[in-house]
Scaffold this motif. Structure first.
Motif: not given
Lengths: 274, 298
Positions: A25-33
């Motif tokens: 959950f924490i990694a998703v927006p960071v990785a996608v961006t």
């Protein structure tokens, strides 16, 4: 290792699975961006077919976006300076003095930290919207954004420094006085070096808060003074392009860089103390 | 004799100008919060009793019209209710996630603990706008979630979770999660881990250990973490409108709208007063429930 649910493997696995989910959950927006910033297409589309640095080039050759980045860095630098100095000296006196309404002082200084950005922004906008200082319009200028950001940053540095000064050995100051050091010299040569870790952490918090904040900045800036997060927000509301991903990466990189610098300083500091 | 006078005179002089000098050190911080927070707040309070007529942003008056409007017109009541509910749900989700994560962190040692601490710190270092943008690319029809599920063969048609209350809560939880984790971790760190061993030695099953040992010991942390998440979500402006449905119109958005579109300063101020009251109210409630000040516990 002590495990609370050691009797039950089921609970142990369940706990590990839930923690993995939270990490994802924490990694998703960071990785996608991060991935999107290297996209070659002109639109945000998945899956990504071609990779390039084209949007990085685009970002750094756009005067509007680099200007916003410069505004952000400038505002963050002043916020760090003001809130660190004000917070540190106030915490120093606060821990040494006993006075009536001490609790009220603490509450008042800490309160802005808990106020929504929209409330602080609105208050400053209507109270200082029409104020001119030395013939300069305050509203829309960077100074007002700096003080607004200080309302969040200074309570934080104050809190960090108050905790630091509480553990500070008062006898060292007395020793410095006995050796003939004046209050000012003692503060800079004895007290400050002893609490430098607190000061640096407070400064880092201030810098990061100011760099990332955008609701107050949205209220208080004009097209010329807008910060990077404000420009990102306005551009997201019109149409998102991969340029936004680059801006997010650049912003995160600035935060990360300041973190690394502080850690390098800390490593050197610890070596020096040995 | 001279030695005595010297040693008595010096500290006395130091104490006098030292004390005054030290009080002076409190002044810049006090001035900053007074001029740019307390006075504007008082000004907003006064402004909220003004009237809004014609093309002007406000006209001097003493009227309860703004508060009456807020409490009688359904759209504002709904907006207030929705914001309140959104903050409650977000705070509850945040506390559950933060508890699970903090409990795990508490039980780790060495570099493993450091890695998980760094992960918990991550959302704190990222701007709200970047977080919004990340989820904005994850949830829609052509977003990462939909495409991934499609390629895995788990769904037949593209799906979109974008512009749903769920997406808004995901975004808001992301922002308040690190605060919850660190508040709860600070409580866990004060507990002797042997209580868990003792509980399991005495044959308590996991859920009973949680309910009768862990939960009572961490109760105050749960309340503070909940209150923190609530306070940070109640004034939210950007995330609900960017990720949630148009109907999720929060008080924060309404303030911006009243200020920038309608130029209705008195009504915007009245709305801001409601937010301030909600924040102060939840701080007071937290203090009552835990005996602690929220301000002592970030």
């Amino acid at each position: 290792m002590v495990w609370p649910f050691s009797q039950s493997d089921l609970f142990r696995w369940l706990h590990a699975a839930l923690v993995t989910l939270i990490v994802l959950f924490i990694a998703v927006p960071v990785a996608v961006t991060a991935v999107m910033s290297f996209n070659d297409a002109s639109l945000i589309r998945f899956p990504i077919r071609a990779w390039s640095l084209r949007w990085y080039l685009d970002f750094f050759s756009s005067s509007q976006w680099t200007q916003a980045l410069r505004n952000s860095l400038e505002i963050a630098a002043y916020t760090t300076l003001v809130s660190t100095v004000f917070g540190t000296i106030a915490a120093y006196a606060f821990t040494r003095l006993r006075f009536p309404l001490k609790g009220a002082f603490y509450f008042l200084v800490m309160l802005p930290l808990f106020m929504p950005g929209i409330v602080l922004g609105l208050g400053i906008a209507i109270a200082f919207g029409g104020v001119e200082l030395f013939g300069l319009q305050l509203y829309g200028g960077k100074a007002l954004v700096v003080v607004a950001h200080c309302l969040w940053a200074m309570p934080l540095t104050f809190m960090v420094m108050e905790a630091t000064f509480k553990t500070f050995d008062e006898r060292l100051v007395e020793a410095a006085y006995d050796l003939g050091g004046g209050p000012v010299r003692t503060f800079f040569e004895v007290t400050l070096p002893m609490v430098s870790t607190g000061v640096i952490s407070g400064a880092l918090f201030s810098f990061v808060i100011s760099l990332n904040e955008f609701v107050m900045a949205l209220f208080l800036t004009t097209r010329d003074t807008q910060t990077l997060p404000v420009l990102m927000w306005l551009s997201l509301r019109s149409a998102g392009t991969p340029r936004l991903a680059v801006a997010a990466v650049v912003l995160a990189a600035a935060v990360f860089l300041s973190l690394v610098l502080v850690m390098l300083w800390y490593a050197r500091h610890v070596r020096k103390l040995r | 004799m001279t030695a005595v006078t010297l040693s008595e005179a010096r500290p006395a002089r130091l104490r006098v100008d030292g004390r005054l000098g030290q009080f002076a050190l409190l002044v810049p911080a006090l001035a900053l919060v007074t001029i740019f927070f307390a006075l504007p707040a008082i000004y907003m309070l006064r402004m909220s009793f003004n009237a809004h007529e014609g093309g002007q942003s406000y006209s001097e008056a003493w009227t309860f019209a703004n508060y009456l409007r807020l409490l009688t017109e359904p759209i504002y009541l709904f907006s207030l209710g929705k914001t309140f509910l959104l903050a409650l749900v977000t705070a509850a989700v945040t506390v559950v996630f933060a508890y699970i994560f903090a409990l795990y962190l508490w039980l780790q040692r060495g570099w493993h603990k450091l890695v998980f601490l760094a992960i918990a710190l991550c959302p704190l270092l990222i701007s709200e706008i970047s977080i919004i943008f990340g989820w904005w690319m994850f949830f829609p029809n052509n977003g990462v979630l939909s495409i991934t599920l499609l390629q895995l063969g788990l769904i037949e048609d593209k799906i979109s979770l974008m512009y749903t209350v769920f997406a808004a809560i995901v975004g808001l939880t992301y922002i308040s999660l690190p605060f919850g984790i660190f508040i709860l971790l600070s409580i866990f760190d004060g507990i002797d881990r042997r209580v868990l061993e003792a509980a399991s030695d005495l044959g308590a099953p996991p859920l009973k250990t949680f309910a009768e040992v862990l939960f009572p010991l961490t109760r105050s942390g749960i309340v503070v973490a909940f209150s923190q998440a609530f306070v940070w979500t109640i004034g939210t402006y950007a995330t609900p409108i960017a990720l949630g449905p148009d109907s999720l119109w929060t008080i924060g958005l309404e303030i911006y709208q009243q200020m920038n579109t309608w130029r209705d300063w008195p009504f915007a101020s009245a709305l801001a007063m409601v937010l301030i009251l909600l924040v102060l109210g939840s701080m007071a409630l937290t203090r009552r429930l835990t005996g602690r000040d929220v301000t002592h516990h970030v």
